[in-house]
Motif scaffolding. Structure first.
Motif, mmCIF file in Angstrom:
data_model
loop_
_atom_site.group_PDB
_atom_site.id
_atom_site.type_symbol
_atom_site.label_atom_id
_atom_site.label_comp_id
_atom_site.label_asym_id
_atom_site.label_seq_id
_atom_site.Cartn_x
_atom_site.Cartn_y
_atom_site.Cartn_z
ATOM 1 N N GLU A 170 -33.612 132.215 -30.600
ATOM 2 C CA GLU A 170 -35.090 132.480 -31.346
ATOM 3 C C GLU A 170 -34.916 131.959 -32.585
ATOM 4 N N GLU B 30 -34.851 128.128 -32.373
ATOM 5 C CA GLU B 30 -36.090 127.516 -32.135
ATOM 6 C C GLU B 30 -36.966 127.491 -33.182
ATOM 7 N N THR C 90 -38.165 123.861 -34.786
ATOM 8 C CA THR C 90 -39.721 123.526 -34.897
ATOM 9 C C THR C 90 -40.027 123.224 -36.180
ATOM 10 N N TYR D 85 -29.703 126.158 -29.625
ATOM 11 C CA TYR D 85 -30.659 125.989 -29.284
ATOM 12 C C TYR D 85 -31.033 124.570 -28.562
ATOM 13 N N GLN E 256 -31.621 124.126 -24.215
ATOM 14 C CA GLN E 256 -32.679 123.720 -23.787
ATOM 15 C C GLN E 256 -32.255 122.462 -23.179
#
Length: 111
Positions: free
Chosen positions: A29, A32, A36, A101, A105
Motif C-alpha cells: 500500500e 503504491e 503514484t 509494489y 504489479q
C-alpha cells in the motif's frame, strides 16, 4: 523437552506466517502511494513514456535484468539514462516498498 521444542517451533512459524502477510500488505500500500506520487508521470500502468520498450511489465523487466527487488531498488536509488535517481528524495523504506509494489504489479499484469 521434545514437546517444548515442537511447541516453540510451531509458535514461531505461526507468528511469522500471520505477521508477514499483514506487513507485506502495508508495504504494498505504501509502495503504491510512493509510485503514484513519484513514478506515474512516466510509468502509468507499467508503461514507459520516455523509452517505450523499457516498461515495467513482467517480460520487459525480465529481459532487462530488472525482475528482482534488488535490481529495482538499485535503479530507483541511482537512476539510469533518462530516469532520475530517487536515492536523495525517498527513504530506503520507501524505495523498498515501491520496488515490491512494481514487482508485484508486474506479476499481476498491472491490472
Amino acid at each position: 523437552m521434545r514437546i517444548f521444542t515442537k511447541l516453540f517451533f510451531f509458535s514461531l512459524m505461526s507468528f511469522l506466517v500471520f505477521n508477514s502477510s499483514s506487513v507485506l500488505a502495508v508495504d504494498l500500500e505504501n509502495g503504491e502511494r510512493v509510485f503514484t506520487a513519484n513514478c506515474t508521470a512516466c510509468h502509468t500502468g507499467g508503461n514507459n513514456v520516455i523509452m517505450p520498450e523499457k516498461t515495467l511489465k513482467q517480460d520487459a523487466l525480465k529481459e532487462n535484468g530488472m525482475n528482482s527487488i534488488d535490481a529495482i531498488e538499485y535503479q530507483v536509488t541511482n537512476g539510469k539514462n533518462a530516469m532520475p535517481a530517487f536515492g536523495g528524495r525517498l527513504s530506503d523504506g520507501e524505495i523498498e516498498d515501491v520496488a515490491n509494489y512494481v514487482l508485484s504489479q508486474s506479476e499481476k499484469g498491472w491490472d
